[in-house]
Design a protein around this motif. Structure first.
Motif, PDB file in Angstrom:
ATOM      1  N   ALA A 170      16.754  54.592 -66.545  1.00  0.00           N
ATOM      2  CA  ALA A 170      16.701  54.572 -65.082  1.00  0.00           C
ATOM      3  C   ALA A 170      15.280  54.391 -64.559  1.00  0.00           C
ATOM      4  CB  ALA A 170      17.295  55.863 -64.527  1.00  0.00           C
ATOM      5  N   GLY A 171      15.191  53.694 -63.426  1.00  0.00           N
ATOM      6  CA  GLY A 171      13.959  53.628 -62.658  1.00  0.00           C
ATOM      7  C   GLY A 171      12.888  52.677 -63.139  1.00  0.00           C
ATOM      8  N   ILE A 172      13.160  51.890 -64.186  1.00  0.00           N
ATOM      9  CA  ILE A 172      12.148  50.963 -64.697  1.00  0.00           C
ATOM     10  C   ILE A 172      12.721  49.557 -64.827  1.00  0.00           C
ATOM     11  CG2 ILE A 172      10.857  52.763 -65.901  1.00  0.00           C
ATOM     12  CD1 ILE A 172      12.076  51.704 -68.553  1.00  0.00           C
ATOM     13  N   ALA A 173      11.830  48.586 -64.890  1.00  0.00           N
ATOM     14  CA  ALA A 173      12.231  47.196 -65.074  1.00  0.00           C
ATOM     15  C   ALA A 173      11.375  46.563 -66.161  1.00  0.00           C
ATOM     16  CB  ALA A 173      12.056  46.406 -63.774  1.00  0.00           C
ATOM     17  N   CYS A 229      19.766  63.559 -71.566  1.00  0.00           N
ATOM     18  CA  CYS A 229      19.842  62.615 -70.451  1.00  0.00           C
ATOM     19  C   CYS A 229      20.713  63.148 -69.311  1.00  0.00           C
ATOM     20  CB  CYS A 229      20.431  61.291 -70.942  1.00  0.00           C
ATOM     21  SG  CYS A 229      19.499  60.534 -72.302  1.00  0.00           S
ATOM     22  N   ARG A 230      20.407  62.670 -68.093  1.00  0.00           N
ATOM     23  CA  ARG A 230      21.217  62.944 -66.909  1.00  0.00           C
ATOM     24  C   ARG A 230      21.665  61.611 -66.334  1.00  0.00           C
ATOM     25  NH1 ARG A 230      19.787  62.626 -61.951  1.00  0.00           N
ATOM     26  NH2 ARG A 230      17.591  62.899 -62.380  1.00  0.00           N
ATOM     27  N   ALA A 285      20.481  56.304 -66.800  1.00  0.00           N
ATOM     28  CA  ALA A 285      20.181  57.721 -66.990  1.00  0.00           C
ATOM     29  C   ALA A 285      18.690  57.987 -67.083  1.00  0.00           C
ATOM     30  CB  ALA A 285      20.871  58.239 -68.257  1.00  0.00           C
ATOM     31  N   TRP A 286      18.338  59.198 -66.671  1.00  0.00           N
ATOM     32  CA  TRP A 286      17.002  59.754 -66.841  1.00  0.00           C
ATOM     33  C   TRP A 286      17.042  60.582 -68.108  1.00  0.00           C
ATOM     34  CZ3 TRP A 286      13.521  57.889 -63.586  1.00  0.00           C
ATOM     35  CH2 TRP A 286      13.978  57.359 -62.391  1.00  0.00           C
ATOM     36  N   TRP A 329      14.058  54.438 -58.270  1.00  0.00           N
ATOM     37  CA  TRP A 329      13.277  55.558 -58.780  1.00  0.00           C
ATOM     38  C   TRP A 329      13.699  56.856 -58.104  1.00  0.00           C
ATOM     39  CZ3 TRP A 329      10.442  55.808 -62.977  1.00  0.00           C
ATOM     40  CH2 TRP A 329       9.752  56.996 -63.221  1.00  0.00           C
ATOM     41  N   LYS A 330      14.259  57.752 -58.890  1.00  0.00           N
ATOM     42  CA  LYS A 330      14.599  59.102 -58.438  1.00  0.00           C
ATOM     43  C   LYS A 330      14.029  60.096 -59.432  1.00  0.00           C
ATOM     44  CE  LYS A 330      18.979  57.509 -56.575  1.00  0.00           C
ATOM     45  NZ  LYS A 330      20.439  57.577 -56.720  1.00  0.00           N
TER      46      LYS A 330
END
Length: 141
Positions: free
Chosen positions: A41-44, A95-96, A108-109, A135-136
């Motif tokens: 999650a949150g990256i590219a 992971c969440r 997931a984070w 991004w969270k």
């Protein structure tokens, strides 16, 4: 091998364990021994053909550089399979889920055994970019 193809989406908000077995590119999917296919999650990262999708950040690093950085965080390469996935024997991640990331992937984070956030660890490599739209996560240090 059939079990790896039958990945299911982990419901949003649910915590799960991922023991990495295969890596595709710098932001996933990462195949987990427990079944899910993880999208970090949150990256590219760049696509494996070197392109970037028009709706996402485009890092300078190549897809191979990003994938190899993730592979190193997952314990290093142990070979490849016919699909092009790199085989890893990674550390167990906690992971969440953020729910579906499209297809059979779970966004997931995740935390490494050290407690470090995986998305932040990948950003720190310089091979992926933070994707503000999704991004969270934590404030990376």
């Amino acid at each position: 091998m059939l079990a790896l193809l039958a990945a299911s989406i982990v419901a949003s908000g649910q915590t799960f364990t991922c023991t990495p077995t295969h890596v595709w590119d710098g932001d996933g999917p990462v195949w987990c021994a427990e079944g899910p296919h993880l999208r970090i999650a949150g990256i590219a990262a760049r696509e494996m053909d070197g392109t970037c999708r028009t709706n996402q950040p485009c890092p300078d690093a190549t897809a191979i550089e990003a994938r190899d950085a993730l592979v190193q965080l997952m314990g290093g390469a142990r070979g490849t399979i016919s699909t092009g996935h790199v085989v890893v024997r990674g550390p167990r991640l906690t992971c969440r889920s953020e729910g579906s990331a499209g297809g059979n992937r779970t966004a997931a984070w995740c935390r490494l055994p050290s407690g470090a956030d995986l998305s932040c660890a990948m950003i720190k490599t310089g091979n992926v970019l933070r994707w503000d739209r999704y991004w969270k996560g934590p404030a990376c240090r």
